[in-house]
Design a protein around this motif. Structure first.
Motif, PDB file in Angstrom:
ATOM      1  N   ARG A  64      38.429 -26.800 -25.233  1.00  0.00           N
ATOM      2  CA  ARG A  64      36.861 -26.682 -26.610  1.00  0.00           C
ATOM      3  C   ARG A  64      35.586 -26.228 -25.647  1.00  0.00           C
ATOM      4  N   LEU A  65      35.284 -26.908 -24.790  1.00  0.00           N
ATOM      5  CA  LEU A  65      34.621 -26.647 -23.979  1.00  0.00           C
ATOM      6  C   LEU A  65      33.934 -25.793 -23.433  1.00  0.00           C
ATOM      7  N   ALA A  66      35.254 -24.986 -23.134  1.00  0.00           N
ATOM      8  CA  ALA A  66      35.400 -23.426 -22.218  1.00  0.00           C
ATOM      9  C   ALA A  66      35.245 -22.679 -23.138  1.00  0.00           C
ATOM     10  N   LYS A  67      35.763 -22.581 -25.522  1.00  0.00           N
ATOM     11  CA  LYS A  67      35.310 -22.293 -26.019  1.00  0.00           C
ATOM     12  C   LYS A  67      33.878 -22.283 -26.638  1.00  0.00           C
ATOM     13  N   LEU A  68      33.503 -23.692 -26.345  1.00  0.00           N
ATOM     14  CA  LEU A  68      31.841 -23.166 -26.632  1.00  0.00           C
ATOM     15  C   LEU A  68      30.905 -22.741 -25.738  1.00  0.00           C
ATOM     16  N   ARG A  69      31.699 -22.653 -24.290  1.00  0.00           N
ATOM     17  CA  ARG A  69      30.199 -22.155 -23.270  1.00  0.00           C
ATOM     18  C   ARG A  69      29.885 -20.662 -23.274  1.00  0.00           C
ATOM     19  N   ARG A  70      31.661 -19.824 -24.545  1.00  0.00           N
ATOM     20  CA  ARG A  70      31.421 -18.640 -24.344  1.00  0.00           C
ATOM     21  C   ARG A  70      30.219 -17.967 -25.308  1.00  0.00           C
ATOM     22  N   ARG A  71      29.692 -19.177 -26.584  1.00  0.00           N
ATOM     23  CA  ARG A  71      28.960 -18.924 -27.342  1.00  0.00           C
ATOM     24  C   ARG A  71      27.714 -18.659 -26.952  1.00  0.00           C
ATOM     25  N   ALA A  72      26.956 -17.726 -27.347  1.00  0.00           N
ATOM     26  CA  ALA A  72      25.937 -17.856 -27.634  1.00  0.00           C
ATOM     27  C   ALA A  72      24.761 -18.773 -27.851  1.00  0.00           C
ATOM     28  N   LYS A  73      24.661 -19.227 -28.685  1.00  0.00           N
ATOM     29  CA  LYS A  73      24.049 -19.770 -29.736  1.00  0.00           C
ATOM     30  C   LYS A  73      24.719 -21.032 -30.005  1.00  0.00           C
ATOM     31  N   ARG A  74      24.334 -22.310 -29.564  1.00  0.00           N
ATOM     32  CA  ARG A  74      25.213 -23.340 -29.515  1.00  0.00           C
ATOM     33  C   ARG A  74      23.871 -24.530 -28.506  1.00  0.00           C
ATOM     34  N   PRO A  75      24.251 -26.114 -28.787  1.00  0.00           N
ATOM     35  CA  PRO A  75      23.356 -27.041 -28.697  1.00  0.00           C
ATOM     36  C   PRO A  75      23.335 -26.456 -26.696  1.00  0.00           C
ATOM     37  N   VAL A  76      22.478 -27.541 -26.122  1.00  0.00           N
ATOM     38  CA  VAL A  76      23.034 -27.977 -24.927  1.00  0.00           C
ATOM     39  C   VAL A  76      24.028 -29.061 -24.785  1.00  0.00           C
ATOM     40  N   ILE A  77      25.757 -28.355 -24.195  1.00  0.00           N
ATOM     41  CA  ILE A  77      26.330 -29.896 -24.306  1.00  0.00           C
ATOM     42  C   ILE A  77      26.440 -31.012 -23.187  1.00  0.00           C
ATOM     43  N   GLY A  78      26.137 -31.475 -23.539  1.00  0.00           N
ATOM     44  CA  GLY A  78      26.471 -33.255 -21.967  1.00  0.00           C
ATOM     45  C   GLY A  78      28.156 -33.755 -22.685  1.00  0.00           C
ATOM     46  N   VAL A  79      28.772 -34.093 -21.606  1.00  0.00           N
ATOM     47  CA  VAL A  79      30.089 -34.815 -21.188  1.00  0.00           C
ATOM     48  C   VAL A  79      29.467 -36.663 -20.784  1.00  0.00           C
ATOM     49  N   ASN A  80      30.625 -36.732 -20.927  1.00  0.00           N
ATOM     50  CA  ASN A  80      30.011 -38.577 -21.275  1.00  0.00           C
ATOM     51  C   ASN A  80      31.099 -38.729 -21.197  1.00  0.00           C
ATOM     52  N   ILE A  81      31.757 -39.217 -19.306  1.00  0.00           N
ATOM     53  CA  ILE A  81      33.310 -39.713 -18.952  1.00  0.00           C
ATOM     54  C   ILE A  81      33.492 -41.339 -19.197  1.00  0.00           C
ATOM     55  N   GLY A  82      34.733 -41.479 -18.895  1.00  0.00           N
ATOM     56  CA  GLY A  82      35.186 -42.881 -18.826  1.00  0.00           C
ATOM     57  C   GLY A  82      36.088 -43.418 -18.085  1.00  0.00           C
ATOM     58  N   LYS A  83      36.329 -44.691 -17.776  1.00  0.00           N
ATOM     59  CA  LYS A  83      37.613 -44.943 -17.338  1.00  0.00           C
ATOM     60  C   LYS A  83      38.631 -45.192 -18.709  1.00  0.00           C
ATOM     61  N   SER A  84      40.020 -44.594 -18.060  1.00  0.00           N
ATOM     62  CA  SER A  84      41.083 -44.972 -19.165  1.00  0.00           C
ATOM     63  C   SER A  84      41.328 -45.748 -18.616  1.00  0.00           C
ATOM     64  N   ARG A  85      41.757 -46.342 -20.050  1.00  0.00           N
ATOM     65  CA  ARG A  85      41.611 -47.823 -19.882  1.00  0.00           C
ATOM     66  C   ARG A  85      43.776 -48.462 -19.676  1.00  0.00           C
ATOM     67  N   VAL A  86      44.270 -47.466 -19.141  1.00  0.00           N
ATOM     68  CA  VAL A  86      45.657 -47.658 -18.322  1.00  0.00           C
ATOM     69  C   VAL A  86      45.335 -48.285 -16.776  1.00  0.00           C
ATOM     70  N   VAL A  87      44.768 -47.529 -16.250  1.00  0.00           N
ATOM     71  CA  VAL A  87      44.030 -47.800 -15.479  1.00  0.00           C
ATOM     72  C   VAL A  87      43.173 -48.953 -14.618  1.00  0.00           C
ATOM     73  N   ASP A  88      44.226 -48.936 -12.931  1.00  0.00           N
ATOM     74  CA  ASP A  88      43.485 -50.596 -12.747  1.00  0.00           C
ATOM     75  C   ASP A  88      41.382 -50.091 -12.256  1.00  0.00           C
ATOM     76  N   VAL A  89      41.222 -51.633 -13.025  1.00  0.00           N
ATOM     77  CA  VAL A  89      40.100 -51.089 -12.493  1.00  0.00           C
ATOM     78  C   VAL A  89      39.516 -50.742 -10.816  1.00  0.00           C
ATOM     79  N   ALA A  90      40.454 -51.463 -10.004  1.00  0.00           N
ATOM     80  CA  ALA A  90      40.524 -50.862  -8.703  1.00  0.00           C
ATOM     81  C   ALA A  90      40.677 -49.789  -8.310  1.00  0.00           C
ATOM     82  N   ASP A  91      41.437 -48.970  -9.442  1.00  0.00           N
ATOM     83  CA  ASP A  91      41.481 -47.692  -9.330  1.00  0.00           C
ATOM     84  C   ASP A  91      40.312 -46.434 -10.055  1.00  0.00           C
TER      85      ASP A  91
END
Length: 341
Positions: free
Chosen positions: A129-156
């Motif tokens: 979906r981000l790839a499609k949005l980037r092709r648009r001339a009229k759009r806001p600045v898009i930030g992407v927030n990433i987090g840890k997957s729950r099933v992944v141990d904190v050590a990983d």
């Protein structure tokens, strides 16, 4: 009109259901011809154009992460006048999040308690979906927030964040490492500087030229906040987002029984205003002028946004007041900022 609708209809709906209904309307607003009509009514004045992170924002005011978790409402939010949209939090592995109910209104406090748990369809689905949005001339600045997957141990966790960063950074205008949500077990422990340094360094290397920021919690002691700020500067990050939700329940006007029934989770909205502003000032004093500081937490009015800008924020974000003030909230903020100037 909207306050009446909220009191008589929306406040009676399950909060998560109400959010999905609102998002459906926002998605429709992102489609022509509705998008052009809405944008004509809400377009920020040219005087609000803001430069930060090497990017140009139509307005310093944008939508915080958590509202559009799966990159489905960006066009509609742009049509409503927001200068940027931070999507997510996205995880490398799709996940359902915590069991429902997991979203609760504290109406007397104009606040919300959530323990959503990073529910999202995963970084891979968002990338398309981000790839499609980037092709648009009229759009806001898009930030992407990433987090840890729950099933992944904190050590990983580092490898898990790196996986998301490699996939999403090339499609983001800026990338945010979220280590401050209270709703993923062990996540906030990653804010310790000795743990955070290798994680941020790895994600920065994976992000390439995309500006990288870290989002911090308001509940950290002041010395830890300034320590993270120093670390972010030392690693060459582009900025800090201050702050996430709080685990505190102090000073609430809502019936204690209602607060107790809501249970654990992050509190957002008006009660966070004072601490969020304090953290902004702490961070701003600890970093160079060229370092981007994004303020979020308890922002409701144009005066609130102006106060954050005057305190040193480069950008300001909101979320919870959107629920209480309705679809014209961004327009109200933007017009208020112009009137103030």
């Amino acid at each position: 009109m909207y306050p009446l609708l909220f009191r008589t209809v929306l406040s009676r709906l399950d909060p998560e259901r109400a959010h999905h209904l609102a998002m459906a309307v926002i998605r429709m607003l992102g489609l022509p011809p509705a998008s052009a009509i809405a944008r004509a009514l809400t377009r920020p004045d040219a005087s609000l154009r803001t430069h930060a992170l090497g990017l140009t924002f139509d307005s310093p005011f944008g939508v915080a992460a958590g509202f559009d978790k799966d990159v489905v409402g960006v066009k509609g939010l742009y049509a409503l006048g927001f200068g940027h949209v931070e999507v997510g939090t996205l995880t490398a592995i799709p996940q359902e999040g915590n069991p429902r109910p997991r979203l609760f209104r504290l109406i007397p406090d104009r606040a919300v308690v959530n323990r959503m748990g990073f529910n999202n369809r995963g970084a891979q689905a968002a990338a398309a979906r981000l790839a499609k949005l980037r092709r648009r001339a009229k759009r806001p600045v898009i930030g992407v927030n990433i987090g840890k997957s729950r099933v992944v141990d904190v050590a990983d966790a580092t490898a898990d964040y790196e996986r998301s960063a490699r996939l999403l950074a090339p499609l983001a205008d800026y990338l945010v490492v979220n280590v401050s949500s209270p709703n993923t077990p062990g996540l906030r422990g990653l804010q310790a500087v000795e743990t955070l340094r290798p994680l941020l360094q790895t994600v920065k290397d994976a992000s390439g030229a995309t500006p990288l920021l870290v989002k911090i919690a308001p509940d950290l002691p002041d010395d830890e906040i300034t320590g993270i700020a120093a670390l972010a500067v030392d690693l060459g990050l582009a900025g800090i987002i201050a702050t996430n939700t709080t685990i505190s329940r102090e000073g609430l006007a809502t019936d204690p029984a209602v607060v107790a029934a809501a249970g654990e989770g992050g509190l957002s909205g008006a009660p966070l205003k004072v601490r969020s502003l304090d953290v902004l000032r702490l961070v701003r004093a600890a970093v160079p002028d060229t370092f981007c500081v994004v303020s979020v937490g308890g922002v409701e009015t144009a005066d609130d946004v102006r106060e954050r800008l005057d305190a040193g924020a480069d950008l300001v974000q909101g979320y919870t007041a959107f629920l209480y003030r309705g679809p014209l909230w961004a327009r109200q903020i933007n017009r208020g900022l112009v009137a103030h100037d």
